[in-house]
Design an enzyme around this catalytic site. Structure first.
Site, PDB file in Angstrom:
ATOM      1  N   GLY A 111      -1.353  -2.961  11.174  1.00 13.46           N
ATOM      2  CA  GLY A 111      -0.911  -3.856   9.764  1.00 13.46           C
ATOM      3  C   GLY A 111       0.150  -5.235  10.275  1.00 13.46           C
ATOM      4  N   ARG A 147       6.106   8.673  14.016  1.00 15.56           N
ATOM      5  CA  ARG A 147       6.897   7.464  13.631  1.00 15.56           C
ATOM      6  C   ARG A 147       8.290   7.897  13.516  1.00 15.56           C
ATOM      7  NH1 ARG A 147       2.506   5.376   9.607  1.00 15.56           N
ATOM      8  NH2 ARG A 147       2.091   3.450  11.044  1.00 15.56           N
ATOM      9  N   LYS A 197     -14.139  -5.142  10.114  1.00 18.88           N
ATOM     10  CA  LYS A 197     -14.996  -6.679   9.831  1.00 18.88           C
ATOM     11  C   LYS A 197     -14.287  -7.568  10.062  1.00 18.88           C
ATOM     12  CE  LYS A 197     -15.109  -4.805   5.069  1.00 18.88           C
ATOM     13  NZ  LYS A 197     -14.107  -4.719   4.177  1.00 18.88           N
ATOM     14  N   GLY A 200      -4.417   1.960  13.867  1.00 17.26           N
ATOM     15  CA  GLY A 200      -4.852   3.723  13.970  1.00 17.26           C
ATOM     16  C   GLY A 200      -5.729   4.261  14.891  1.00 17.26           C
TER      17      GLY A 200
HETATM   18  P1  AMP Z   1     -10.995  -1.435  11.261  1.00 14.15           P
HETATM   19  O1  AMP Z   1      -9.778  -0.821  10.423  1.00 14.15           O
HETATM   20  O2  AMP Z   1     -11.223  -2.419  11.049  1.00 14.15           O
HETATM   21  O3  AMP Z   1     -10.108  -1.774  12.523  1.00 14.15           O
HETATM   22  O4  AMP Z   1     -12.195  -0.684  11.944  1.00 14.15           O
HETATM   23  C1  AMP Z   1     -12.447   0.273  11.972  1.00 14.15           C
HETATM   24  C2  AMP Z   1     -13.737   1.147  11.541  1.00 14.15           C
HETATM   25  O5  AMP Z   1     -14.894   0.446  12.293  1.00 14.15           O
HETATM   26  C3  AMP Z   1     -14.209   2.846  12.312  1.00 14.15           C
HETATM   27  O6  AMP Z   1     -13.534   3.862  11.128  1.00 14.15           O
HETATM   28  C4  AMP Z   1     -15.187   2.058  12.997  1.00 14.15           C
HETATM   29  O7  AMP Z   1     -15.870   3.720  12.818  1.00 14.15           O
HETATM   30  C5  AMP Z   1     -15.454   1.049  12.248  1.00 14.15           C
HETATM   31  N1  AMP Z   1     -16.302   0.626  13.117  1.00 14.15           N
HETATM   32  C6  AMP Z   1     -16.618   0.363  14.363  1.00 14.15           C
HETATM   33  N2  AMP Z   1     -17.355  -0.543  14.892  1.00 14.15           N
HETATM   34  C7  AMP Z   1     -18.488  -0.361  13.696  1.00 14.15           C
HETATM   35  C8  AMP Z   1     -19.859  -0.418  14.372  1.00 14.15           C
HETATM   36  N3  AMP Z   1     -20.326  -0.719  15.147  1.00 14.15           N
HETATM   37  N4  AMP Z   1     -20.230  -0.399  12.749  1.00 14.15           N
HETATM   38  C9  AMP Z   1     -19.920   0.593  11.501  1.00 14.15           C
HETATM   39  N5  AMP Z   1     -19.192   0.711  11.733  1.00 14.15           N
HETATM   40  C10 AMP Z   1     -18.323   0.284  13.172  1.00 14.15           C
END
Ligand code: AMP
Length: 399
Positions: A378, A36, A199, A355
């Site tokens: 974000g 950054r 999510k 990230g």
């Molecule tokens: P996000 O911050 O929403 O982009 O989510 C990132 C996180 O999602 C990472 O820490 C991953 O370990 C988690 N992740 C990705 N795929 C899965 C999965 N199938 N089950 C649980 N966690 C997941």
């Protein structure tokens, strides 16, 4: 862009307030990744070349509304001095007597970094009086190069613009907006959007908006299971958001009606629990046992997604395809990184944000092949969701 940029400004002899994003990871006071800081160097060098007197401000981490040495920007001042190869002064507060005196003492091309703006709770409240105090440190000219903070209506990003004559985008901000802007307004086609992560709820507006713009959507990660369940597939113990199933159903119907290519994993890597040494096996999504959870996309899905990615001329990727932090469930994400890099080498424009996806392109050794790695996960998601970024809206329109 219809906003002023640093190229439009006359900075000679003027104190220019530059909001940067120096929110770097620190371990025991040592910067573990200075990306950054490096990304802002072109803007800072240009401001120096233009004869400006640079007053820099940033946030770092999430201090609880008061000074906390753990979140001091002092180590960043040292790093910046090394990278810029010139003296960088440091003010121990972002407002007040020390900052005022040091900003006034700057000569042409001089650089001063202010202490963490989040040491004042007024920063996140976009407080008017505080914004005015920040603006008093410059001669009516503000540059925002903090794309990673542009989705936040905070004092050093938005409030300050009301108390200066000119508020312009820095070169990094301009570059981020140019890549993302082209993807959403005039993309080379086919346009493949790859979305993953934990999510659905975090990315639902991005899915909805990109369904109007992209040609293909490739879904992976934990968010896939809400869609799989919406289709009546067994998901075992996989991550799911039950309150989003109806929404997922509606999106799937929407995709069908519009003949939109909405791809979900066909197979996945499953394990009985989320542990690095859990016994991992591969199965089709239709055969997921009740006592297992899906933790990565499987080889058939990797092949199908890679084939779509290879056809694309615009690729936007945000979010991992699995729990890539654990080697047993990292393959899907790393292979997608390689596929995006290969498509870029073959002529596509690729934009990677967030990230985890950014870490994955580095981990796969393909970061230098990606067209644009966004410094704002974000902010780039908000942009892709079709929302206006307050930090961009607040900049001065070109007349
Ligand atoms: P996000 O911050 O929403 O982009 O989510 C990132 C996180 O999602 C990472 O820490 C991953 O370990 C988690 N992740 C990705 N795929 C899965 C999965 N199938 N089950 C649980 N966690 C997941």
């Amino acid at each position: 862009m219809n906003k002023l940029t640093i190229n439009d400004l006359d900075l000679r002899g003027k104190r220019v307030f530059i909001r940067v994003d120096f929110n770097v990871p620190l371990k025991d006071g040592v910067i573990t990744d200075d990306t950054r800081v490096r990304e802002t160097l072109p803007t800072l060098r240009l401001a120096i070349q233009k004869g400006g007197r640079l007053v820099l401000a940033s946030h770092l981490g999430r201090p609880k509304g008061g000074p906390d040495p753990k979140y001091s920007l002092a180590p960043v001042a040292k790093k910046l001095q090394e990278l810029l190869e010139r003296t960088v002064g440091f003010a121990n507060d972002c407002v007040g007597a020390d900052a005022e005196a040091k900003s006034k003492a700057l000569g042409e091309g001089g650089v001063l970094l202010l202490e963490n703006v989040r040491f004042h709770p007024e920063e996140e409240k976009n407080d008017e009086a505080f914004s005015k105090q920040l603006a008093a440190l410059c001669d009516n000219v503000f540059v925002c190069d903090a794309f990673g903070s542009a989705h936040r209506a905070h004092a050093s990003v938005v409030g300050i613009t009301r108390f200066v004559k000119q508020a312009a985008a820095g070169l990094l901000m301009e570059k981020e907006l140019a890549y993302l802007g082209k993807a959403v307004t005039n993309p080379a086609r086919p346009f493949a959007a790859i979305l993953g992560g934990a999510k659905v709820s975090d990315k639902i507006e991005v899915v909805e908006n990109l369904m109007k713009i992209a040609d293909t959507m490739l879904i992976g990660g934990g968010m896939a299971y809400t869609f799989e369940k919406a289709q009546g597939l067994p998901i075992g113990k996989s991550l799911v958001e039950n309150d989003k199933i109806d929404l997922a159903k509606r999106l799937l119907v929407d995709a069908k009606v519009k003949d939109f290519k909405f791809l979900l994993p066909a197979d996945h890597v499953i394990a009985p629990e989320l542990k690095p040494d859990a016994k991992a096996t591969i199965c089709d999504v239709s055969a997921t046992p009740a006592d297992q959870m899906g933790l990565d996309i499987g080889p058939k899905t990797i092949a199908a997604y890679a084939a779509e990615i290879a056809k694309a001329k615009t690729i936007v990727w945000n979010g991992p395809m699995g729990v890539f932090e654990m080697p047993a469930f990292a393959k899907g994400t790393l292979e997608i990184a390689k596929a995006v890099a290969a498509a870029t080498t073959a002529g596509a424009t690729s934009i990677v944000g967030g990230g985890d996806s950014v870490a994955a392109v580095h981990q796969s050794g393909v970061a230098n092949k990606i067209s644009h790695i966004s410094t704002g996960g974000g902010a780039s998601l908000e942009f892709l969701a079709g929302r206006k970024l307050p930090g961009v809206e607040a900049l001065t329109n070109k007349s």
